[in-house]
Design an enzyme around this catalytic site. Structure first.
Site, PDB file in Angstrom:
ATOM      1  N   ASP A  34      -2.868 -10.379  -2.836  1.00  0.00           N
ATOM      2  CA  ASP A  34      -3.528  -9.939  -1.519  1.00  0.00           C
ATOM      3  C   ASP A  34      -5.095  -9.682  -1.838  1.00  0.00           C
ATOM      4  O   ASP A  34      -5.169  -8.843  -2.803  1.00  0.00           O
ATOM      5  CB  ASP A  34      -2.729  -8.645  -1.110  1.00  0.00           C
ATOM      6  CG  ASP A  34      -3.154  -8.052   0.652  1.00  0.00           C
ATOM      7  OD1 ASP A  34      -2.491  -8.792   1.413  1.00  0.00           O
ATOM      8  OD2 ASP A  34      -3.985  -7.344   0.595  1.00  0.00           O
ATOM      9  N   TYR A  85      -4.998 -12.123   8.053  1.00  0.00           N
ATOM     10  CA  TYR A  85      -5.425 -11.738   9.302  1.00  0.00           C
ATOM     11  C   TYR A  85      -5.972 -12.737  10.236  1.00  0.00           C
ATOM     12  O   TYR A  85      -6.381 -12.562  11.426  1.00  0.00           O
ATOM     13  CB  TYR A  85      -6.153 -10.288   9.383  1.00  0.00           C
ATOM     14  CG  TYR A  85      -5.057  -9.269   8.463  1.00  0.00           C
ATOM     15  CD1 TYR A  85      -3.953  -9.029   9.112  1.00  0.00           C
ATOM     16  CD2 TYR A  85      -5.619  -9.086   7.509  1.00  0.00           C
ATOM     17  CE1 TYR A  85      -3.245  -8.104   8.127  1.00  0.00           C
ATOM     18  CE2 TYR A  85      -4.675  -8.216   6.424  1.00  0.00           C
ATOM     19  CZ  TYR A  85      -3.374  -7.748   6.890  1.00  0.00           C
ATOM     20  OH  TYR A  85      -2.701  -7.018   6.312  1.00  0.00           O
ATOM     21  N   ASP A 118      -5.421 -12.781   2.818  1.00  0.00           N
ATOM     22  CA  ASP A 118      -6.655 -11.881   3.494  1.00  0.00           C
ATOM     23  C   ASP A 118      -7.901 -12.361   2.483  1.00  0.00           C
ATOM     24  O   ASP A 118      -8.931 -11.852   2.736  1.00  0.00           O
ATOM     25  CB  ASP A 118      -6.551 -10.550   3.929  1.00  0.00           C
ATOM     26  CG  ASP A 118      -5.490  -9.823   3.004  1.00  0.00           C
ATOM     27  OD1 ASP A 118      -5.144 -10.474   1.743  1.00  0.00           O
ATOM     28  OD2 ASP A 118      -5.119  -8.845   3.289  1.00  0.00           O
ATOM     29  N   HIS A 134      -6.148  -7.021  -0.894  1.00  0.00           N
ATOM     30  CA  HIS A 134      -6.327  -5.681  -1.216  1.00  0.00           C
ATOM     31  C   HIS A 134      -5.634  -5.072  -2.503  1.00  0.00           C
ATOM     32  O   HIS A 134      -4.647  -5.619  -2.667  1.00  0.00           O
ATOM     33  CB  HIS A 134      -5.715  -4.652  -0.055  1.00  0.00           C
ATOM     34  CG  HIS A 134      -6.574  -4.940   1.444  1.00  0.00           C
ATOM     35  ND1 HIS A 134      -6.337  -5.859   2.264  1.00  0.00           N
ATOM     36  CD2 HIS A 134      -7.825  -4.488   1.668  1.00  0.00           C
ATOM     37  CE1 HIS A 134      -7.132  -5.645   3.431  1.00  0.00           C
ATOM     38  NE2 HIS A 134      -8.175  -5.029   3.061  1.00  0.00           N
ATOM     39  N   HIS A 193       0.870  -1.242   0.003  1.00  0.00           N
ATOM     40  CA  HIS A 193      -0.024   0.052   0.146  1.00  0.00           C
ATOM     41  C   HIS A 193       0.698   1.479  -0.088  1.00  0.00           C
ATOM     42  O   HIS A 193       0.373   2.279  -0.144  1.00  0.00           O
ATOM     43  CB  HIS A 193      -1.036  -0.054   1.251  1.00  0.00           C
ATOM     44  CG  HIS A 193      -2.036  -1.078   1.026  1.00  0.00           C
ATOM     45  ND1 HIS A 193      -2.740  -1.067  -0.006  1.00  0.00           N
ATOM     46  CD2 HIS A 193      -2.274  -2.021   1.956  1.00  0.00           C
ATOM     47  CE1 HIS A 193      -3.900  -2.185   0.340  1.00  0.00           C
ATOM     48  NE2 HIS A 193      -3.538  -2.844   1.471  1.00  0.00           N
TER      49      HIS A 193
HETATM   50  N1  Q9C Z   1     -12.678  -0.859   6.687  1.00  0.00           N
HETATM   51  C1  Q9C Z   1      -2.858  -5.249   3.837  1.00  0.00           C
HETATM   52  O1  Q9C Z   1      -3.562  -6.234   3.979  1.00  0.00           O
HETATM   53  N2  Q9C Z   1      -8.323  -1.756   6.610  1.00  0.00           N
HETATM   54  N3  Q9C Z   1      -3.487  -4.133   4.368  1.00  0.00           N
HETATM   55  C2  Q9C Z   1      -9.440  -2.090   5.775  1.00  0.00           C
HETATM   56  C3  Q9C Z   1     -11.903  -1.557   6.185  1.00  0.00           C
HETATM   57  C4  Q9C Z   1      -7.154  -2.674   6.360  1.00  0.00           C
HETATM   58  C5  Q9C Z   1      -4.660  -3.962   4.676  1.00  0.00           C
HETATM   59  C6  Q9C Z   1     -10.307  -1.088   6.038  1.00  0.00           C
HETATM   60  C7  Q9C Z   1      -6.279  -2.266   5.030  1.00  0.00           C
HETATM   61  C8  Q9C Z   1      -5.001  -2.504   5.160  1.00  0.00           C
HETATM   62  C9  Q9C Z   1      -1.417  -5.302   3.644  1.00  0.00           C
HETATM   63 ZN    ZN Z   2      -4.357  -7.050   2.215  1.00  0.00          ZN
END
Ligand code: Q9C
Ligand code: ZN
Length: 348
Positions: free
Chosen positions: A200, A328, A289, A202, A164
Site C-alpha cells: 500500500d 482510491y 494507491d 501508506h 493502520h
Molecule cells: N493528508 C489506506 O490507504 N489520509 N488508508 C491521508 C493526507 C488517508 C489511508 C492524509 C490515510 C488513510 C488503507
Molecule cells: Zn493506503
C-alpha cells in the site's frame, strides 16, 4: 484464482472525512470494493466465494479486547448521546497530555471514549461499521484457510482496510487489522514464521506496531516517505524491530513521483529480505494507491507495473494470502487489482 468477498462491506458507508483540516467526501467508499469484484468476475479467471465465520477469537489474539468491545458498542452509545450522523473525534489522547503520569483509563463519556480509541479524523464510525469490519476479518481468514488448504495463492477483498490499526487504536480508514490478524492466525496454525509484504502507498503503522517485538513475523513495507506522507510518525528506515523482533522490520520509504523502475528496485530489496526469512506463507497487504492517478497519493505507478510486481512476488515461490488495503482511483482500481493478481497467478 479463488477470491473471497462479502457484501456486508456495504454496511460501512461514511460520507465525510476530515483531511488536511477540510471536511470532504470519504475516499474509502463501497464503490471501491464493487469495482474490484466486478473486474474480477468479468475476467473469468477468478472464482468468488463467501467468507465463513471465524468468531472474535482470532481478533482478540491481536487487538485489545476493550477496543473490539468499544467498536461493537460505539454506535449505540453515540446515538443515545449525540445527534451527529457519523462519529469523528474532536479530542484524542495525545501522549503528552499525561506525560509523567499514569496511563489514562478508558473514559465513560461517549466523545471522550471515541478520542481514547480513534487516533485521527478520517475514520468515522457509522451504524454498520462494526459488522462490516468483522466481515472483512472473516474475508481475510477465509482467504488464509484457502491457502492453508493448499491453494498457492488466494485473494481477500477486504473492506474496510486494516493496516493502520495498531493493537489498541483505530484510524487511517481501518478498524480491525485484517492482515495482522491473518498473519497471527497463519503463524499459529502453521507453526512457521510468517512474512508480511505491505505494498500500500501508506506505511502500515498498525501492522508494524503489532509485530515490532516479534521475531516470528517479518514486516516489510514500501511506502511514501513519512517526512511527507501519512501516517507521518512511523515508517522510517531506522525502525527495524525491537527485542526478539530486532531485524524483523524493514521500511523502504519512497520519494514523491516514484516511477515503475524505481519501485521495482525497491520491490527487489523487499523480496530479498523475505527470501532470507523462513516460512512458506507471505501475507500481502495490497494497496493500489501507488497508482499515478490516485487522488490522495503521489507515486506514479502504471497499470502494467502491477502485473510485473505480482509476477515477481509470486516468483518467491511462497504461498500468498493477498488482502486488499487502499487504492482510491476507482475507475482503474478493478483493472489494477486484476493485473496484480493475474501476474501473481501466472496469467499473461
Ligand atoms: N493528508 C489506506 O490507504 N489520509 N488508508 C491521508 C493526507 C488517508 C489511508 C492524509 C490515510 C488513510 C488503507
Ligand atoms: Zn493506503
Amino acid at each position: 484464482m479463488r477470491f473471497v468477498y462479502s457484501d456486508r462491506h456495504m454496511l460501512h458507508d461514511p460520507k465525510t472525512e476530515v483531511q488536511i483540516g477540510v471536511a470532504q467526501a470519504m475516499h474509502e467508499t463501497p464503490s471501491r470494493a464493487e469495482a474490484i469484484r466486478e473486474a474480477l468476475v468479468a475476467d473469468g479467471g477468478f472464482t468468488i466465494e463467501e467468507p465463513t465465520e471465524h468468531g472474535v477469537g482470532p481478533i482478540h489474539a491481536v487487538h485489545e479486547p476493550a477496543m473490539v468491545r468499544y467498536l461493537e458498542d460505539a454506535w449505540h452509545e453515540w446515538e443515545a448521546a449525540s445527534g451527529a450522523p457519523e462519529m469523528i473525534p474532536d479530542t484524542v489522547l495525545h501522549p503528552a497530555l499525561r506525560e509523567g503520569m499514569a496511563a489514562a483509563s478508558e473514559p465513560r463519556f461517549p466523545l471522550a471514549r471515541l478520542g481514547y480509541w480513534c487516533f485521527e479524523t478520517m475514520t468515522p464510525v457509522v451504524p454498520g461499521t462494526y459488522e462490516a469490519a468483522r466481515a472483512a476479518v472473516d474475508v481475510a481468514l477465509t482467504t488464509a484457510d484457502l491457502v492453508l488448504g493448499g491453494e498457492p495463492a488466494a485473494y481477500g477483498l477486504c473492506r474496510p482496510p486494516g493496516h493502520h490499526a495498531p493493537r489498541a487504536a483505530f484510524g487511517g480508514y481501518c478498524y480491525l487489522n485484517n492482515a495482522a490478524i491473518t498473519a497471527q492466525y497463519v503463524a499459529e496454525r502453521s507453526g512457521e514464521p510468517v512474512a508480511i509484504l505491505d505494498v500500500d502507498y501508506h506505511h502500515g503503522n498498525g501492522t508494524q506496531q503489532i509485530f515490532h517485538a516479534r521475531g516470528d513475523v517479518l514486516y516489510v513495507s514500501l511506502h511514501g516517505h513519512p517526512d511527507r506522507a501519512y501516517p507521518y510518525f512511523l515508517g522510517y528506515e531506522d525502525e527495524t524491530g525491537t527485542g526478539e523482533g530486532a531485524g524483523a522490520n524493514l521500511n523502504l520509504p519512497l520519494p514523491t513521483g516514484c516511477d515503475d523502475a524505481l519501485y521495482l528496485d525497491a520491490i527487489e530489496r523487499a523480496l530479498e529480505a523475505i527470501a532470507a526469512f523462513g516460512g512458506s506463507t507471505v501475507i500481502v497487504s495490497l494497496g493500489l494507491d501507488t497508482y499515478r492517478r490516485d487522488p490522495i497519493c503521489d507515486l506514479a505507478l502504471t497499470t502494467p507495473a502491477y502485473h510485473e510486481i505480482g509476477r515477481r512476488v509470486a516468483a518467491l515461490g511462497r504461498r500468498l494470502v493477498i488482502l486488499q488495503e487502499g487504492g482510491y482511483y476507482v475507475p482503474d482500481l478493478g483493472e489494477n487489482v486484476r493485473e496484480w493478481l493475474r501476474g501473481a497467478g501466472g496469467s499473461a
